[in-house]
Design a protein around this motif. Sequence first.
Motif, PDB file in Angstrom:
ATOM      1  N   GLY A 127       9.415  41.631  28.727  1.00  0.00           N
ATOM      2  CA  GLY A 127       8.100  41.865  28.150  1.00  0.00           C
ATOM      3  C   GLY A 127       7.031  41.637  29.206  1.00  0.00           C
ATOM      4  O   GLY A 127       6.706  40.499  29.529  1.00  0.00           O
ATOM      5  N   HIS A 129       3.903  43.087  29.002  1.00  0.00           N
ATOM      6  CA  HIS A 129       2.600  43.480  28.475  1.00  0.00           C
ATOM      7  C   HIS A 129       1.542  42.424  28.778  1.00  0.00           C
ATOM      8  O   HIS A 129       0.351  42.724  28.753  1.00  0.00           O
ATOM      9  CB  HIS A 129       2.674  43.745  26.973  1.00  0.00           C
ATOM     10  CG  HIS A 129       3.429  42.711  26.213  1.00  0.00           C
ATOM     11  ND1 HIS A 129       4.804  42.698  26.147  1.00  0.00           N
ATOM     12  CD2 HIS A 129       3.013  41.650  25.491  1.00  0.00           C
ATOM     13  CE1 HIS A 129       5.202  41.686  25.412  1.00  0.00           C
ATOM     14  NE2 HIS A 129       4.142  41.019  25.009  1.00  0.00           N
ATOM     15  N   CYS A 148      11.058  47.591  30.385  1.00  0.00           N
ATOM     16  CA  CYS A 148       9.979  46.610  30.213  1.00  0.00           C
ATOM     17  C   CYS A 148       8.841  47.222  29.409  1.00  0.00           C
ATOM     18  O   CYS A 148       8.547  48.412  29.521  1.00  0.00           O
ATOM     19  CB  CYS A 148       9.466  46.111  31.572  1.00  0.00           C
ATOM     20  SG  CYS A 148       8.922  47.398  32.701  1.00  0.00           S
ATOM     21  N   THR A 149       8.233  46.401  28.564  1.00  0.00           N
ATOM     22  CA  THR A 149       7.013  46.812  27.891  1.00  0.00           C
ATOM     23  C   THR A 149       5.840  46.573  28.828  1.00  0.00           C
ATOM     24  O   THR A 149       5.860  45.644  29.649  1.00  0.00           O
ATOM     25  CB  THR A 149       6.816  46.027  26.590  1.00  0.00           C
ATOM     26  OG1 THR A 149       6.822  44.613  26.880  1.00  0.00           O
ATOM     27  CG2 THR A 149       7.940  46.318  25.598  1.00  0.00           C
ATOM     28  N   LEU A 150       4.818  47.423  28.721  1.00  0.00           N
ATOM     29  CA  LEU A 150       3.675  47.349  29.621  1.00  0.00           C
ATOM     30  C   LEU A 150       2.388  47.091  28.848  1.00  0.00           C
ATOM     31  O   LEU A 150       2.297  47.353  27.643  1.00  0.00           O
ATOM     32  CB  LEU A 150       3.545  48.645  30.424  1.00  0.00           C
ATOM     33  CG  LEU A 150       4.734  49.009  31.325  1.00  0.00           C
ATOM     34  CD1 LEU A 150       4.478  50.345  32.008  1.00  0.00           C
ATOM     35  CD2 LEU A 150       4.994  47.916  32.355  1.00  0.00           C
ATOM     36  N   ARG A 151       1.383  46.629  29.581  1.00  0.00           N
ATOM     37  CA  ARG A 151       0.106  46.257  28.985  1.00  0.00           C
ATOM     38  C   ARG A 151      -0.588  47.452  28.335  1.00  0.00           C
ATOM     39  O   ARG A 151      -1.091  47.386  27.216  1.00  0.00           O
ATOM     40  CB  ARG A 151      -0.794  45.665  30.077  1.00  0.00           C
ATOM     41  CG  ARG A 151      -2.186  45.266  29.636  1.00  0.00           C
ATOM     42  CD  ARG A 151      -3.064  44.984  30.855  1.00  0.00           C
ATOM     43  NE  ARG A 151      -3.384  46.194  31.602  1.00  0.00           N
ATOM     44  CZ  ARG A 151      -3.031  46.416  32.873  1.00  0.00           C
ATOM     45  NH1 ARG A 151      -2.312  45.534  33.535  1.00  0.00           N
ATOM     46  NH2 ARG A 151      -3.379  47.547  33.464  1.00  0.00           N
ATOM     47  N   ASP A 152      -0.654  48.569  29.052  1.00  0.00           N
ATOM     48  CA  ASP A 152      -1.340  49.769  28.584  1.00  0.00           C
ATOM     49  C   ASP A 152      -0.900  50.949  29.443  1.00  0.00           C
ATOM     50  O   ASP A 152      -0.020  50.815  30.312  1.00  0.00           O
ATOM     51  CB  ASP A 152      -2.868  49.596  28.629  1.00  0.00           C
ATOM     52  CG  ASP A 152      -3.374  49.152  30.005  1.00  0.00           C
ATOM     53  OD1 ASP A 152      -2.690  49.414  31.029  1.00  0.00           O
ATOM     54  OD2 ASP A 152      -4.456  48.541  30.070  1.00  0.00           O
ATOM     55  N   ALA A 201      -0.750  53.949  25.157  1.00  0.00           N
ATOM     56  CA  ALA A 201      -0.078  52.775  24.594  1.00  0.00           C
ATOM     57  C   ALA A 201       0.256  53.045  23.130  1.00  0.00           C
ATOM     58  O   ALA A 201      -0.393  53.883  22.479  1.00  0.00           O
ATOM     59  CB  ALA A 201      -0.969  51.559  24.731  1.00  0.00           C
ATOM     60  N   PRO A 202       1.260  52.360  22.580  1.00  0.00           N
ATOM     61  CA  PRO A 202       2.144  51.387  23.241  1.00  0.00           C
ATOM     62  C   PRO A 202       3.129  52.093  24.162  1.00  0.00           C
ATOM     63  O   PRO A 202       3.604  53.177  23.852  1.00  0.00           O
ATOM     64  CB  PRO A 202       2.853  50.708  22.062  1.00  0.00           C
ATOM     65  CG  PRO A 202       2.854  51.744  20.984  1.00  0.00           C
ATOM     66  CD  PRO A 202       1.570  52.504  21.134  1.00  0.00           C
ATOM     67  N   ALA A 204       6.422  51.727  27.158  1.00  0.00           N
ATOM     68  CA  ALA A 204       7.492  51.008  27.850  1.00  0.00           C
ATOM     69  C   ALA A 204       7.913  51.831  29.055  1.00  0.00           C
ATOM     70  O   ALA A 204       7.710  53.048  29.093  1.00  0.00           O
ATOM     71  CB  ALA A 204       8.680  50.775  26.921  1.00  0.00           C
TER      72      ALA A 204
END
Length: 403
Positions: A127, A129, A148-152, A201-202, A204
């Motif tokens: 994660g 983000h 991985c998840t990203l912030r934006d 977003a959202p 990944a």
Amino acid sequence: MTDFPLAPWLAIIGIGEDGLAGLPEASRAALDAAEAVFGGARHLALASIEETRARPWPVPFALDTLLALRGAPTAALVSGDPFWHGAGSSIAKRLAPGEWRAYPAPSAFSLAAARLGWPLETTACLGLHAAPFTRLGPHIARGARIICTLRDGAAAGELAAWLVARGLGTTELTILEALGGSRERVRQSSAEGFALTDVAAPVAAAIDLARAPRGTGLSRAPGLPDASFASDGQITRSPVRALTLAALAPRPGEHLWDIGAGSGSISVEWLLAAPGTSASAVEPRADRAGNIRANAAAFGLDTRLRLIEGRAPEALDGLTTPDAVFIGGGGSAALFDRLWEIVAPGTRIVANAVTLETEALLTTLADRHRGTLLRIELSHAEPLGRMRGWQPMRPVVQWSVTR
């Protein structure tokens, strides 16, 4: 044995981009039964929660308003699987197990793996983000796959640039937007050829390092090169560090006290050696404490290393109970006496001495508590005129013992 109540007051409900349509019957029933529904603005909108029941999470995120409703039928909407890089663990640790019931939905990681055909059990999932890209460091290796998840949306381009700056421009990136919903989009690009400017977003990112150069990533064997660490010269040298880590014998989930941490190299390699490990690094000098912080951040380990600026034994009060203790410098009889009082039986203790005085102390301690004494004498080749000769390193005496 504890019996959980049949009707917990809180339902932790995972929701995806498909909103109510994607919720199974049990999740819908728990949501309908709630008098108040907590969630981010996006989740509340996806679930079409009416204004009278909607309780947006406060910014910054906090649980006080939710806990104030303890006992009343309540729901908390979270992304996907609440306990797979989700908010579920933050909520559950504030409650007794019988107070809540979770209703998971597919996580962004599960959906990404399903789109790519990647086996999730061999894919690293992170994660990011709200975390720096340096957290990728321990997972970077030739052939590795990471989701991985990203912030934006902008973070996708920043990730590509981060990889290129580290010589990983051939990395294949798959950018996955709004997985599971009507806005879903999946696109691929190499890191060096990344030109996507409209990522939403959202989001990944899937990172495929199949074409990374040979030798990419960190070795898992102890004894990384000294140049890998920021240091003022106060560092356990690479070969001695390897022997020290072997004596400390890190195991998954264990905690280390690194006393007189210097550069923090022992803590860093302890954290790299086994999953779930953690460390408390105790260092009295502010300049060296700065190096410890820098090294922990550079290796992506800053959340697992706690730095205590102080002098042992006073600075040891209140620290997480250790499974192993390393004393790298400044060991005194008072420190060892205090350690013997406060650490639990079975704790592994390793101390290195480079001075005659500390060597004499370790010899005395070995007579009293047994354990193993090891004298480490190493030499490395250096130029000698037009040829080379052996340059001895300062001998190190190592005492290892189990409390």
